[in-house]
Design an enzyme around this catalytic site. Structure first.
Site, PDB file in Angstrom:
ATOM      1  N   GLU A  60       0.816  -1.215   0.000  1.00 17.32           N
ATOM      2  CA  GLU A  60       0.000   0.000   0.000  1.00 17.32           C
ATOM      3  C   GLU A  60       0.852   1.268   0.000  1.00 17.32           C
ATOM      4  O   GLU A  60       0.487   2.265  -0.620  1.00 17.32           O
ATOM      5  CB  GLU A  60      -0.953  -0.004   1.197  1.00 17.32           C
ATOM      6  CG  GLU A  60      -2.052  -1.065   1.103  1.00 17.32           C
ATOM      7  CD  GLU A  60      -1.582  -2.466   1.452  1.00 17.32           C
ATOM      8  OE1 GLU A  60      -0.451  -2.613   1.952  1.00 17.32           O
ATOM      9  OE2 GLU A  60      -2.336  -3.429   1.221  1.00 17.32           O
ATOM     10  N   HIS A 129     -11.635  -5.406   7.925  1.00 13.84           N
ATOM     11  CA  HIS A 129     -12.611  -5.304   6.846  1.00 13.84           C
ATOM     12  C   HIS A 129     -13.872  -4.587   7.326  1.00 13.84           C
ATOM     13  O   HIS A 129     -14.870  -4.582   6.645  1.00 13.84           O
ATOM     14  CB  HIS A 129     -12.979  -6.698   6.341  1.00 13.84           C
ATOM     15  CG  HIS A 129     -11.836  -7.451   5.726  1.00 13.84           C
ATOM     16  ND1 HIS A 129     -10.601  -7.513   6.295  1.00 13.84           N
ATOM     17  CD2 HIS A 129     -11.749  -8.164   4.579  1.00 13.84           C
ATOM     18  CE1 HIS A 129      -9.795  -8.250   5.525  1.00 13.84           C
ATOM     19  NE2 HIS A 129     -10.470  -8.647   4.486  1.00 13.84           N
TER      20      HIS A 129
END
Lengths: 326, 342
Positions: A60, A129
């Site tokens: 990322e 999540h």
């Protein structure tokens, strides 16, 4: 107009902006050949080729860092972080660089990029999540923080985010990715970043929310009308930063009562800032203490306890009724 | 020293059957969220975990079930955790990607690459507090593109820390082929940091065991870290319900669903020239074709039957062993489920 889910509406925004402007490039993990784990980038690889829908390695910091370089040099990158819980490896790049380059270079450079990430709970998934940490980004000067609440505004806001001259963190509430459909015009539609909207008019109390929490908030407003004969005004913030405090403080001056609803944690959360703005601008018209209905100050718990964590209609109702009784 | 297959096979079989039971519960909707199984990794996990001792630590990734089970964690606790029960290993709040056992010095993270720094820290603490103990980092090859893992290799090397970096390489980072997103060779990266690298067939538990044996000896005796690069095949892909595998296993059911949006994107006005679009479409077709001949479809890549083959020399002992393990697991699952049924 076609009825679309939020996923389809976001896909429409990306497809059209990429057709409109060759500088728009999407990049991220599995966004190209696969079309994204939630299908938001579906078809972009086939339509625009691998030079504009880039499958990146799983890293990322590299995705966001590279997007910053691309943006400074003249492209319009739209970087996807697969889940907002994976964004922290890139936090250094976002906070230290994307957010500061305009200021640091005294405007010699700007960073026109979008960082898209699915966020928030309600899909019975594990903690990374499910979380809502928009406050980190709303707290950081130099970033814009946008959270849509439905297909139509998601599309219009993403178009604006892509065209914005500065970095926009765009959090997509994944629990409503496919929860309902709305009419979305095929023709271009934009919404101004930094402007909230009145989702429902009323004069007795102001409910302020955004993202997936708009649904329980609106449902609570309906029940207040049915069961209590109370007309709640509901504000959909849409942008957390810059915060449109004119709309909700004006509403509170009319109603005298405010309840803020978000699923982010309570302490130092967006509700604290919103309440402060109300105190600063509408204190003398308040009839009752401002209430917050929020997620708790714990990591989003998995599975069985998730629904207990999330604000729901009952929690919004009880806060609203307390406010009305005061 | 040679590995004892009669010890390793039961570990692997037990893990396989346990994860198959998990898969069934997931399909039945009793376990929520996504599910990353370690089926296909058993030879690597068993080859490593069977050689750990008291005080050795493990940093696990999002596929930690097999390692914990083989390390001796009560399967009933793991199962209850996956089911989200308060009686689970971590009170049912973590789920399958966040399994922890203090008794076994085992900690996991769902964040790719995070096991690198954690294991390196375990190793530094081991060196300071219990010399002779070591740490293991388990991760996939996708993690090798995360900066934090590179930082860990450097630190482990420069401070000669007792850590074994175990890279379970299945060639895929979710749907992205690792070869298309990774430059150079992974062993060369380890070499670049001064860490010895060992390439091993991760489907063969004997080979893994032997390679790990030397690496662990080296770490225990103060020789520093080793990078173990083990090839394997994830039999269920990245997670349960993996689209590519679903399409290949059930083409009639799945392909129409994919074909329409693909065609629509291909014909959409605007965008890249036709030549590039055809190339894109060909690429997607290529990936589908590659999946058809996918190693995940080939039983020869399954480490469990491979090791079983060698034990057929004593079929009576083998069958008794298998019966015992299967019987135990049935009881464990039944007991955990007994709690969740209304």
């Amino acid at each position: 107009m076609a009825k679309m889910t939020m996923v389809q509406a976001l896909n429409l925004a990306l497809t059209q902006e990429m057709a409109e402007d060759d500088r728009v490039i999407v990049l991220g993990e599995d966004v190209g050949r696969d079309g994204g784990v939630f299908r938001v980038t579906d078809g972009l690889f086939e339509t625009y080729g691998e030079s504009r829908a880039l499958d990146t390695p799983l890293g990322e910091a590299g995705i966001v860092g590279m997007a910053i370089g691309m943006a400074i040099y003249g492209l319009r990158p739209v970087a996807e972080i697969q889940f907002s819980g994976f964004i922290y490896q890139a936090f250094h790049q976002i906070e230290q660089h994307a957010a500061r380059i305009r200021w640091r270079s005294r405007g010699r450079f700007n960073v026109p990029m979008v960082i898209r990430a699915p966020f928030a709970a309600g899909v019975r998934a594990l903690e990374h999540h499910s979380e809502s940490r928009e406050a980190y980004f709303a707290h950081t000067p130099g970033l814009k923080m946008v959270i849509p609440s439905g297909p139509r505004n998601a599309r219009a806001l993403l178009v604006s985010a892509i065209r914005d001259p500065d970095p926009v963190v765009f959090f997509e509430p994944k629990s409503i990715y496919r929860a309902f459909r709305e009419e979305v015009p095929e023709d271009e539609e934009v919404m101004e970043i930094g402007k909230s909207v009145i989702a429902r008019e009323g004069q007795d109390l102001t409910l302020i929310s955004y993202g997936a929490m708009m649904r329980p908030t609106l449902a609570a407003a309906d029940r207040l009308t049915e069961e209590d004969g109370v007309q709640a005004e509901v504000i959909d913030l849409l942008t957390l930063s810059p915060l449109d405090d004119t709309l909700f403080t004006t509403s509170v001056r009319k109603t005298g009562r405010a309840v803020i609803v978000h699923e982010a944690h309570r302490s130092f959360g967006p509700g604290a800032e919103i309440a402060s703005r109300i105190m600063e601008r509408s204190f003398w018209t308040l009839e009752a203490p401002i209430k917050r209905v929020t997620g708790y100050d714990v990591v989003v718990p998995f599975f069985a306890r998730e629904q207990a964590y999330l604000p729901d209609v009952e929690r919004v109702l009880s806060a609203a009724r307390e406010t009305l009784r005061a | 020293m040679a590995p004892d297959l009669w010890t390793l096979y039961p570990l692997m079989l037990r893990s396989r059957l346990f994860e198959q039971a998990i898969a069934d519960l997931w399909r039945d909707g009793l376990i929520s969220g996504e599910m990353h199984l370690g089926t296909g990794e058993e030879a690597i996990i068993a080859g490593v975990v069977s050689q750990l001792q008291d005080g050795d630590a493990m940093a696990l990734d999002h596929r930690g079930t097999a390692a914990l089970l083989m390390r001796g964690v009560d399967p009933g606790l793991i199962l209850r955790e996956l089911l989200g029960r308060a009686t689970g290993l971590c009170g049912g709040v973590g789920g399958h990607m966040h399994l922890f056992s203090r008794d076994h010095l085992a900690a996991s993270s769902g964040i790719v690459g995070a096991s690198g720094p954690a294991a390196t820290g375990f190793a530094l603490a081991a060196q300071a507090l219990r010399p002779g103990t070591i740490a293991i980092a388990f991760f996939g090859e996708g993690a090798m593109n995360q900066g934090m893992l590179m930082e860990s290799l450097n630190l482990a090397s420069v401070w000669a820390l007792p850590v074994v970096f175990v890279c379970k390489d299945d060639g895929w980072a979710i749907t992205t082929q690792s070869a298309s997103a990774t430059g150079g060779s992974l062993s060369d990266r380890a070499h670049g940091f001064g860490v010895p690298a060992v390439e091993v067939d991760g489907r063969d538990v004997s080979k893994v065991w032997s390679a790990v044996h030397s690496a662990i000896e080296r770490a225990r005796s103060g020789g520093g870290p080793t990078f173990l690069h083990a090839q394997c095949v994830h039999l269920e892909g990245h997670f349960m319900g993996f689209q590519l595998l679903r399409s290949v296993r059930d083409p009639l059911g799945q392909v129409p669903a994919i074909a329409l949006p693909l065609t629509q994107s291909f014909l959409r006005p605007g965008g890249a020239p036709l030549r590039e679009r055809v190339a894109g479409l060909m690429h997607v077709a290529g990936v589908m074709r590659a999946t058809q001949h996918d190693p995940r479809q080939d039983l020869a890549n399954d480490p469990v039957p491979r090791v079983r083959q060698a034990l057929l020399v004593d079929p009576e002992r083998l069958l008794a062993l298998e019966d015992r393990i299967a019987g135990e697991l049935v009881e464990i699952v039944a007991s955990a489920l007994g709690e969740v049924s209304p």
